[in-house]
Design a protein around this motif. Structure first.
Motif, mmCIF file in Angstrom:
data_model
loop_
_atom_site.group_PDB
_atom_site.id
_atom_site.type_symbol
_atom_site.label_atom_id
_atom_site.label_comp_id
_atom_site.label_asym_id
_atom_site.label_seq_id
_atom_site.Cartn_x
_atom_site.Cartn_y
_atom_site.Cartn_z
ATOM 1 N N LEU A 29 0.828 -1.206 0.000
ATOM 2 C CA LEU A 29 0.000 0.000 0.000
ATOM 3 C C LEU A 29 0.863 1.258 0.000
ATOM 4 O O LEU A 29 0.570 2.233 -0.710
ATOM 5 N N MET A 30 1.937 1.239 0.765
ATOM 6 C CA MET A 30 2.827 2.398 0.831
ATOM 7 C C MET A 30 3.595 2.585 -0.481
ATOM 8 O O MET A 30 3.806 3.717 -0.932
ATOM 9 N N GLU A 31 3.989 1.488 -1.104
ATOM 10 C CA GLU A 31 4.665 1.600 -2.406
ATOM 11 C C GLU A 31 3.708 2.165 -3.449
ATOM 12 O O GLU A 31 4.105 3.012 -4.272
ATOM 13 N N ALA A 32 2.451 1.722 -3.420
ATOM 14 C CA ALA A 32 1.450 2.251 -4.346
ATOM 15 C C ALA A 32 1.236 3.741 -4.096
ATOM 16 O O ALA A 32 1.146 4.530 -5.050
ATOM 17 N N ALA A 33 1.181 4.140 -2.849
ATOM 18 C CA ALA A 33 0.992 5.556 -2.510
ATOM 19 C C ALA A 33 2.090 6.407 -3.125
ATOM 20 O O ALA A 33 1.839 7.440 -3.752
ATOM 21 N N MET A 34 3.314 5.947 -2.976
ATOM 22 C CA MET A 34 4.455 6.747 -3.418
ATOM 23 C C MET A 34 4.721 6.635 -4.918
ATOM 24 O O MET A 34 5.650 7.265 -5.428
ATOM 25 N N ALA A 35 3.896 5.876 -5.625
ATOM 26 C CA ALA A 35 3.969 5.834 -7.087
ATOM 27 C C ALA A 35 3.122 6.942 -7.704
ATOM 28 O O ALA A 35 3.076 7.088 -8.925
ATOM 29 N N ALA A 36 2.454 7.737 -6.875
ATOM 30 C CA ALA A 36 1.576 8.804 -7.358
ATOM 31 C C ALA A 36 2.392 9.938 -7.977
ATOM 32 O O ALA A 36 3.551 10.160 -7.613
ATOM 33 N N PRO A 37 1.773 10.683 -8.877
ATOM 34 C CA PRO A 37 2.440 11.866 -9.419
ATOM 35 C C PRO A 37 2.425 12.989 -8.388
ATOM 36 O O PRO A 37 1.593 13.012 -7.488
ATOM 37 N N SER A 38 3.370 13.909 -8.538
ATOM 38 C CA SER A 38 3.371 15.097 -7.678
ATOM 39 C C SER A 38 3.943 16.274 -8.456
ATOM 40 O O SER A 38 4.776 16.088 -9.357
ATOM 41 N N ALA A 39 3.500 17.469 -8.103
ATOM 42 C CA ALA A 39 3.949 18.678 -8.785
ATOM 43 C C ALA A 39 5.467 18.800 -8.668
ATOM 44 O O ALA A 39 6.036 18.730 -7.571
ATOM 45 N N MET A 40 6.129 18.940 -9.807
ATOM 46 C CA MET A 40 7.585 19.078 -9.883
ATOM 47 C C MET A 40 8.306 17.938 -9.162
ATOM 48 O O MET A 40 9.429 18.096 -8.696
ATOM 49 N N ARG A 82 8.582 20.162 1.832
ATOM 50 C CA ARG A 82 8.846 19.602 0.505
ATOM 51 C C ARG A 82 7.818 20.055 -0.527
ATOM 52 O O ARG A 82 7.755 19.491 -1.620
ATOM 53 N N THR A 83 7.044 21.062 -0.206
ATOM 54 C CA THR A 83 6.062 21.554 -1.169
ATOM 55 C C THR A 83 6.741 22.451 -2.190
ATOM 56 O O THR A 83 7.873 22.906 -1.999
ATOM 57 N N VAL A 84 6.023 22.723 -3.269
ATOM 58 C CA VAL A 84 6.502 23.677 -4.263
ATOM 59 C C VAL A 84 6.493 25.056 -3.601
ATOM 60 O O VAL A 84 5.504 25.424 -2.961
ATOM 61 N N PRO A 85 7.577 25.823 -3.722
ATOM 62 C CA PRO A 85 7.590 27.146 -3.084
ATOM 63 C C PRO A 85 6.626 28.132 -3.751
ATOM 64 O O PRO A 85 6.258 27.970 -4.903
ATOM 65 N N GLY A 86 6.252 29.155 -2.995
ATOM 66 C CA GLY A 86 5.422 30.232 -3.521
ATOM 67 C C GLY A 86 3.952 29.859 -3.621
ATOM 68 O O GLY A 86 3.487 28.925 -2.970
ATOM 69 N N PRO A 87 3.229 30.579 -4.473
ATOM 70 C CA PRO A 87 1.789 30.346 -4.611
ATOM 71 C C PRO A 87 1.400 28.903 -4.938
ATOM 72 O O PRO A 87 0.347 28.454 -4.496
ATOM 73 N N PRO A 88 2.211 28.137 -5.692
ATOM 74 C CA PRO A 88 1.806 26.752 -5.967
ATOM 75 C C PRO A 88 1.945 25.808 -4.764
ATOM 76 O O PRO A 88 1.751 24.601 -4.904
ATOM 77 N N ARG A 89 2.234 26.348 -3.605
ATOM 78 C CA ARG A 89 2.427 25.510 -2.419
ATOM 79 C C ARG A 89 1.265 24.547 -2.191
ATOM 80 O O ARG A 89 1.459 23.403 -1.789
ATOM 81 N N ASP A 90 0.050 25.019 -2.435
ATOM 82 C CA ASP A 90 -1.130 24.187 -2.156
ATOM 83 C C ASP A 90 -1.292 23.014 -3.117
ATOM 84 O O ASP A 90 -2.216 22.218 -2.957
ATOM 85 N N PRO A 141 -1.906 16.918 8.324
ATOM 86 C CA PRO A 141 -2.712 15.748 7.955
ATOM 87 C C PRO A 141 -3.806 16.127 6.959
ATOM 88 O O PRO A 141 -4.561 17.065 7.190
ATOM 89 N N LEU A 142 -3.853 15.411 5.841
ATOM 90 C CA LEU A 142 -4.880 15.653 4.834
ATOM 91 C C LEU A 142 -6.095 14.771 5.080
ATOM 92 O O LEU A 142 -7.231 15.210 4.960
ATOM 93 N N GLY A 143 -5.848 13.512 5.409
ATOM 94 C CA GLY A 143 -6.957 12.588 5.598
ATOM 95 C C GLY A 143 -6.507 11.314 6.274
ATOM 96 O O GLY A 143 -5.314 11.053 6.435
#
Length: 182
Positions: A29-40, A82-90, A141-143
């Protein structure tokens, strides 16, 4: 199982057996989670895996809308460092949501059931989960995903509605009952 089969078979399961989820399945389950896409490719996710009865009970106590008796809880979080800096942070919200959905789809493949309980952006929920898990300030925490061997089997389905699909440009509102407004 094919991808589309897993998507259509994924249903919210709210009743679980007491059988624990194996560490092999949790790892998958954790490997599947970390296979997700992410901004940059920032991969801003963090996961807290909970199997201890006292911790599961404490989480149920803090989340009024998600008090299900599951043998496994996974809290999906965003690491604000580890988020994208600036306005795209969300974008972290989309990134972590994609990881959570990957977990729920992988659970179907593994014969498990799950339900996603929202935490962010409800301050009371975020604070409660953070307190139970001793989360540092930069981890949001998101969910919470309740997971386990299902004690119920909701029928597979699609919720497709033609009126929600617009071609080339948006063409009108859809009323609450699904009827297009003119």
């Amino acid at each position: 199982m094919q991808v589309l089969e897993a998507i259509f078979n994924r249903r919210s399961v709210r009743k679980f057996t007491e059988e624990p989820v194996s560490t092999t399945d949790i790892r998958m389950l954790m490997e599947a989670a970390m296979a997700a896409p992410s901004a940059m490719n920032r991969q801003p996710w963090e996961f807290v895996v909970i199997t201890e009865a006292d911790q599961l009970k404490a989480l149920r106590h803090k989340l009024r809308l998600g008090r299900y008796e599951a043998p496994l809880g996974i809290v999906v979080c965003g690491n604000m460092r580890r988020t994208v800096p600036g306005p795209p942070r969300d974008f972290w919200i989309q990134d972590v949501s994609a990881a959570a959905e990957n977990v729920l789809l992988a659970a179907v493949e593994l014969g498990l059931g799950g339900v996603w309980i929202g935490v962010h952006p409800i301050g009371l929920f975020s604070k409660g989960v953070s307190e139970v898990l001793d989360l540092p300030k930069h981890i949001e925490p998101l969910g919470l995903l309740w997971l386990g061997h299902p004690a119920e089997s909701p029928e597979p389905r699609t919720q497709y509605k033609e009126e929600y699909v617009h071609w080339q440009r948006y063409k009108g509102e859809v009323d609450v009952d699904g009827t297009p407004e003119i």
